[in-house]
Motif scaffolding. Structure first.
Motif, PDB file in Angstrom:
ATOM      1  N   THR A 150      55.919  39.707  58.818  1.00 12.12           N
ATOM      2  CA  THR A 150      54.772  39.078  58.179  1.00 12.12           C
ATOM      3  C   THR A 150      54.965  37.595  57.882  1.00 12.12           C
ATOM      4  O   THR A 150      54.070  36.959  57.320  1.00 12.12           O
ATOM      5  N   LEU A 151      56.097  37.041  58.277  1.00  9.70           N
ATOM      6  CA  LEU A 151      56.292  35.594  58.142  1.00  9.70           C
ATOM      7  C   LEU A 151      55.508  34.906  59.251  1.00  9.70           C
ATOM      8  O   LEU A 151      55.372  35.443  60.345  1.00  9.70           O
ATOM      9  N   GLY A 176      59.802  28.505  62.156  1.00 11.09           N
ATOM     10  CA  GLY A 176      60.238  27.329  62.895  1.00 11.09           C
ATOM     11  C   GLY A 176      59.777  27.286  64.331  1.00 11.09           C
ATOM     12  O   GLY A 176      60.255  26.464  65.116  1.00 11.09           O
ATOM     13  N   TYR A 177      58.847  28.154  64.709  1.00  6.46           N
ATOM     14  CA  TYR A 177      58.313  28.161  66.068  1.00  6.46           C
ATOM     15  C   TYR A 177      56.985  27.421  66.104  1.00  6.46           C
ATOM     16  O   TYR A 177      56.095  27.686  65.299  1.00  6.46           O
ATOM     17  N   ASP A 178      56.839  26.519  67.063  1.00  7.93           N
ATOM     18  CA  ASP A 178      55.588  25.783  67.198  1.00  7.93           C
ATOM     19  C   ASP A 178      54.682  26.452  68.227  1.00  7.93           C
ATOM     20  O   ASP A 178      55.019  27.489  68.798  1.00  7.93           O
ATOM     21  N   SER A 179      53.526  25.856  68.462  1.00  6.66           N
ATOM     22  CA  SER A 179      52.552  26.449  69.373  1.00  6.66           C
ATOM     23  C   SER A 179      53.076  26.509  70.805  1.00  6.66           C
ATOM     24  O   SER A 179      52.740  27.428  71.549  1.00  6.66           O
ATOM     25  N   ILE A 180      53.918  25.564  71.192  1.00  6.01           N
ATOM     26  CA  ILE A 180      54.501  25.582  72.543  1.00  6.01           C
ATOM     27  C   ILE A 180      55.396  26.806  72.706  1.00  6.01           C
ATOM     28  O   ILE A 180      55.340  27.496  73.725  1.00  6.01           O
ATOM     29  N   ALA A 181      56.205  27.095  71.714  1.00  9.33           N
ATOM     30  CA  ALA A 181      57.081  28.270  71.774  1.00  9.33           C
ATOM     31  C   ALA A 181      56.251  29.543  71.857  1.00  9.33           C
ATOM     32  O   ALA A 181      56.595  30.473  72.597  1.00  9.33           O
ATOM     33  N   THR A 199      51.635  35.627  62.981  1.00  4.04           N
ATOM     34  CA  THR A 199      52.860  36.317  62.579  1.00  4.04           C
ATOM     35  C   THR A 199      53.371  37.180  63.720  1.00  4.04           C
ATOM     36  O   THR A 199      52.602  37.570  64.607  1.00  4.04           O
ATOM     37  N   PRO A 200      54.661  37.513  63.712  1.00  3.37           N
ATOM     38  CA  PRO A 200      55.176  38.427  64.730  1.00  3.37           C
ATOM     39  C   PRO A 200      54.414  39.755  64.758  1.00  3.37           C
ATOM     40  O   PRO A 200      54.110  40.274  65.845  1.00  3.37           O
ATOM     41  N   GLN A 201      54.065  40.315  63.606  1.00  8.09           N
ATOM     42  CA  GLN A 201      53.346  41.591  63.588  1.00  8.09           C
ATOM     43  C   GLN A 201      51.963  41.458  64.217  1.00  8.09           C
ATOM     44  O   GLN A 201      51.513  42.336  64.947  1.00  8.09           O
ATOM     45  N   GLU A 255      64.385  28.017  63.605  1.00  9.63           N
ATOM     46  CA  GLU A 255      65.033  26.963  62.824  1.00  9.63           C
ATOM     47  C   GLU A 255      65.206  27.368  61.369  1.00  9.63           C
ATOM     48  O   GLU A 255      66.163  26.993  60.724  1.00  9.63           O
ATOM     49  N   ASN A 256      64.261  28.130  60.840  1.00  9.02           N
ATOM     50  CA  ASN A 256      64.223  28.402  59.403  1.00  9.02           C
ATOM     51  C   ASN A 256      64.490  29.858  59.057  1.00  9.02           C
ATOM     52  O   ASN A 256      63.935  30.371  58.110  1.00  9.02           O
TER      53      ASN A 256
END
Length: 87
Positions: A30-31, A37-42, A68-70, A20-21
């Motif tokens: 590192t975001l 914009g991803y929640d725990s369900i995602a 984070t993705p990393q 979303e963001n």
């Protein structure tokens, strides 16, 4: 086998769509998933998909550390290394 940020991007898009963001094609390593914009369900859906495709047990994932993705890529690669070493 190595799990990459590109592989994670593909799975995130398949499971939860574009963030979303922001844009997953940018420097997102590192975001936080929350900032993206991803929640725990995602994230749970993403982990489930990783488990299906790579055999990394999602139920053992330290969710509070995978912010984070990393961090998620590093976790998956650590699990893949453990599986490879045990084989």
């Amino acid at each position: 086998m190595t799990f990459t940020l590109g592989g994670l991007r593909t799975i995130l898009r398949d499971c939860a769509g574009e963030p979303e963001n922001g844009d997953l094609d940018g420097d997102v390593a590192t975001l936080t998933f929350e900032d993206l914009g991803y929640d725990s369900i995602a994230l749970l859906e993403t982990l489930s998909r990783i488990e299906q495709e790579l055999g990394v047990a999602a139920d053992e994932a330290p969710m509070d550390e995978l912010t984070t993705p990393q961090a998620l890529v590093d976790y998956v690669n650590g699990q893949l290394d453990r599986v490879t070493a045990a084989a």
